[in-house]
Design a protein around this motif. Structure first.
Motif, mmCIF file in Angstrom:
data_model
loop_
_atom_site.group_PDB
_atom_site.id
_atom_site.type_symbol
_atom_site.label_atom_id
_atom_site.label_comp_id
_atom_site.label_asym_id
_atom_site.label_seq_id
_atom_site.Cartn_x
_atom_site.Cartn_y
_atom_site.Cartn_z
ATOM 1 N N THR A 110 -4.094 6.337 5.537
ATOM 2 C CA THR A 110 -4.300 4.865 5.188
ATOM 3 C C THR A 110 -3.797 4.187 6.374
ATOM 4 O O THR A 110 -4.739 3.127 6.820
ATOM 5 C CB THR A 110 -3.145 4.276 3.934
ATOM 6 O OG1 THR A 110 -3.400 4.857 2.733
ATOM 7 C CG2 THR A 110 -3.131 3.037 3.948
ATOM 8 N N LEU A 111 -3.068 4.438 7.288
ATOM 9 C CA LEU A 111 -2.606 3.801 8.446
ATOM 10 C C LEU A 111 -3.764 3.990 9.398
ATOM 11 O O LEU A 111 -3.827 2.995 10.306
ATOM 12 C CB LEU A 111 -1.186 4.405 8.912
ATOM 13 C CG LEU A 111 0.001 3.935 8.073
ATOM 14 C CD1 LEU A 111 1.169 4.457 8.823
ATOM 15 C CD2 LEU A 111 0.163 2.400 8.029
ATOM 16 N N ARG A 168 9.687 1.694 1.515
ATOM 17 C CA ARG A 168 9.707 0.162 1.765
ATOM 18 C C ARG A 168 9.144 -0.512 0.630
ATOM 19 O O ARG A 168 7.987 -0.302 0.019
ATOM 20 C CB ARG A 168 8.751 -0.213 3.060
ATOM 21 C CG ARG A 168 8.733 -1.883 3.370
ATOM 22 C CD ARG A 168 10.078 -2.115 3.992
ATOM 23 N NE ARG A 168 9.950 -3.376 4.536
ATOM 24 C CZ ARG A 168 10.474 -3.868 5.421
ATOM 25 N NH1 ARG A 168 11.241 -3.199 6.520
ATOM 26 N NH2 ARG A 168 10.400 -5.077 5.736
ATOM 27 N N SER A 189 5.127 -0.065 8.076
ATOM 28 C CA SER A 189 5.164 1.149 7.248
ATOM 29 C C SER A 189 6.129 2.006 7.389
ATOM 30 O O SER A 189 6.448 2.214 8.388
ATOM 31 C CB SER A 189 3.707 1.999 7.898
ATOM 32 O OG SER A 189 3.812 3.200 7.209
ATOM 33 N N GLU A 190 7.104 1.818 6.363
ATOM 34 C CA GLU A 190 8.258 2.684 6.354
ATOM 35 C C GLU A 190 8.296 3.531 5.066
ATOM 36 O O GLU A 190 8.193 2.975 3.854
ATOM 37 C CB GLU A 190 9.488 1.787 6.773
ATOM 38 C CG GLU A 190 9.486 1.101 7.700
ATOM 39 C CD GLU A 190 10.632 0.080 7.914
ATOM 40 O OE1 GLU A 190 11.296 -0.011 6.727
ATOM 41 O OE2 GLU A 190 10.633 -0.462 8.772
ATOM 42 N N GLY A 228 4.792 4.074 3.731
ATOM 43 C CA GLY A 228 4.987 5.377 4.059
ATOM 44 C C GLY A 228 3.961 6.211 4.129
ATOM 45 O O GLY A 228 4.187 7.564 3.734
ATOM 46 N N SER A 229 2.774 5.792 3.936
ATOM 47 C CA SER A 229 1.547 6.539 3.434
ATOM 48 C C SER A 229 1.435 7.881 4.384
ATOM 49 O O SER A 229 1.645 7.617 5.505
ATOM 50 C CB SER A 229 0.258 5.653 3.516
ATOM 51 O OG SER A 229 0.151 4.829 2.685
ATOM 52 N N ARG A 230 0.923 8.924 3.678
ATOM 53 C CA ARG A 230 0.516 10.132 4.359
ATOM 54 C C ARG A 230 -1.037 10.533 4.086
ATOM 55 O O ARG A 230 -1.212 11.710 4.509
ATOM 56 C CB ARG A 230 1.554 11.289 3.861
ATOM 57 C CG ARG A 230 2.929 10.935 4.094
ATOM 58 C CD ARG A 230 3.838 11.971 3.508
ATOM 59 N NE ARG A 230 5.279 11.678 3.849
ATOM 60 C CZ ARG A 230 6.211 12.188 3.172
ATOM 61 N NH1 ARG A 230 5.963 13.081 2.061
ATOM 62 N NH2 ARG A 230 7.473 11.726 3.310
ATOM 63 N N LEU A 277 1.941 -5.746 9.922
ATOM 64 C CA LEU A 277 1.870 -4.246 9.392
ATOM 65 C C LEU A 277 3.002 -3.590 9.542
ATOM 66 O O LEU A 277 3.454 -3.408 10.544
ATOM 67 C CB LEU A 277 0.744 -3.463 10.079
ATOM 68 C CG LEU A 277 0.473 -2.194 9.730
ATOM 69 C CD1 LEU A 277 0.280 -2.348 8.223
ATOM 70 C CD2 LEU A 277 -0.576 -1.664 10.599
ATOM 71 N N ASP A 313 3.341 -1.119 3.921
ATOM 72 C CA ASP A 313 2.918 0.162 3.464
ATOM 73 C C ASP A 313 4.347 1.099 3.129
ATOM 74 O O ASP A 313 5.399 0.922 3.806
ATOM 75 C CB ASP A 313 2.470 0.863 4.445
ATOM 76 C CG ASP A 313 1.734 2.243 4.159
ATOM 77 O OD1 ASP A 313 0.978 2.548 3.314
ATOM 78 O OD2 ASP A 313 2.277 3.305 4.612
ATOM 79 N N THR A 328 0.737 -1.209 -0.033
ATOM 80 C CA THR A 328 0.067 0.029 -0.180
ATOM 81 C C THR A 328 0.668 1.226 0.050
ATOM 82 O O THR A 328 2.105 1.442 0.671
ATOM 83 C CB THR A 328 -0.866 0.101 1.033
ATOM 84 O OG1 THR A 328 0.017 -0.117 2.384
ATOM 85 C CG2 THR A 328 -1.819 -1.100 1.141
ATOM 86 N N TRP A 329 0.296 2.258 -0.389
ATOM 87 C CA TRP A 329 0.933 3.618 -0.330
ATOM 88 C C TRP A 329 -0.288 4.835 -0.690
ATOM 89 O O TRP A 329 -0.629 4.573 -2.177
ATOM 90 C CB TRP A 329 1.913 3.689 -1.270
ATOM 91 C CG TRP A 329 2.721 5.164 -1.048
ATOM 92 C CD1 TRP A 329 3.218 5.632 -0.181
ATOM 93 C CD2 TRP A 329 2.757 6.242 -2.247
ATOM 94 N NE1 TRP A 329 3.895 6.681 -0.099
ATOM 95 C CE2 TRP A 329 3.486 7.188 -1.332
ATOM 96 C CE3 TRP A 329 2.439 6.423 -3.262
ATOM 97 C CZ2 TRP A 329 3.778 8.279 -2.101
ATOM 98 C CZ3 TRP A 329 2.457 7.612 -3.878
ATOM 99 C CH2 TRP A 329 3.297 8.691 -3.378
#
Length: 98
Positions: free
Chosen positions: A44-45, A64, A60-61, A39-41, A58, A37, A9-10
């Motif tokens: 999403t998280l 990644r 998120s970076e 690193g969604s902004r 899960l 993920d 995801t992103w």
């Protein structure tokens, strides 16, 4: 046999819920869902948090890469990159010597 579904995801807050529902709706009994993920902004998280208990992993970076990272995170080291037709894919894999 455990199957790992790896989702990349992103910035997909508007569609990630549909993805989670699709994986959760699979009938295969021994399934883990790994979500990587980038690193969604966009929220999403935040959208993932209510579903956290259904995710085996899960991460998120920023930057990644999902493919290799997801396989590293999978419990058995085997991955299916599509949630559709899970039972059929497992059956074909087993028929061909898995």
């Amino acid at each position: 046999m455990k199957i790992s579904v790896i989702t990349a995801t992103w910035n997909c807050v508007e569609t990630v819920g549909d993805c989670l529902a699709s994986v959760a709706g699979q009938s295969y009994p021994d399934l883990e869902h790994i979500l990587i993920d980038g690193g969604s902004r966009d929220g999403t998280l935040d959208a993932l948090q209510p579903h956290r208990a259904r995710l085996a992993v899960l991460v998120s970076e920023p930057g990644r890469q999902a493919g290799g990272a997801g396989v590293e995170e999978s419990v058995e080291g085997a991955a299916v990159f599509s949630a559709g037709m899970m039972g059929r894919r497992v059956g074909l894999w087993a028929e061909n010597g898995g």
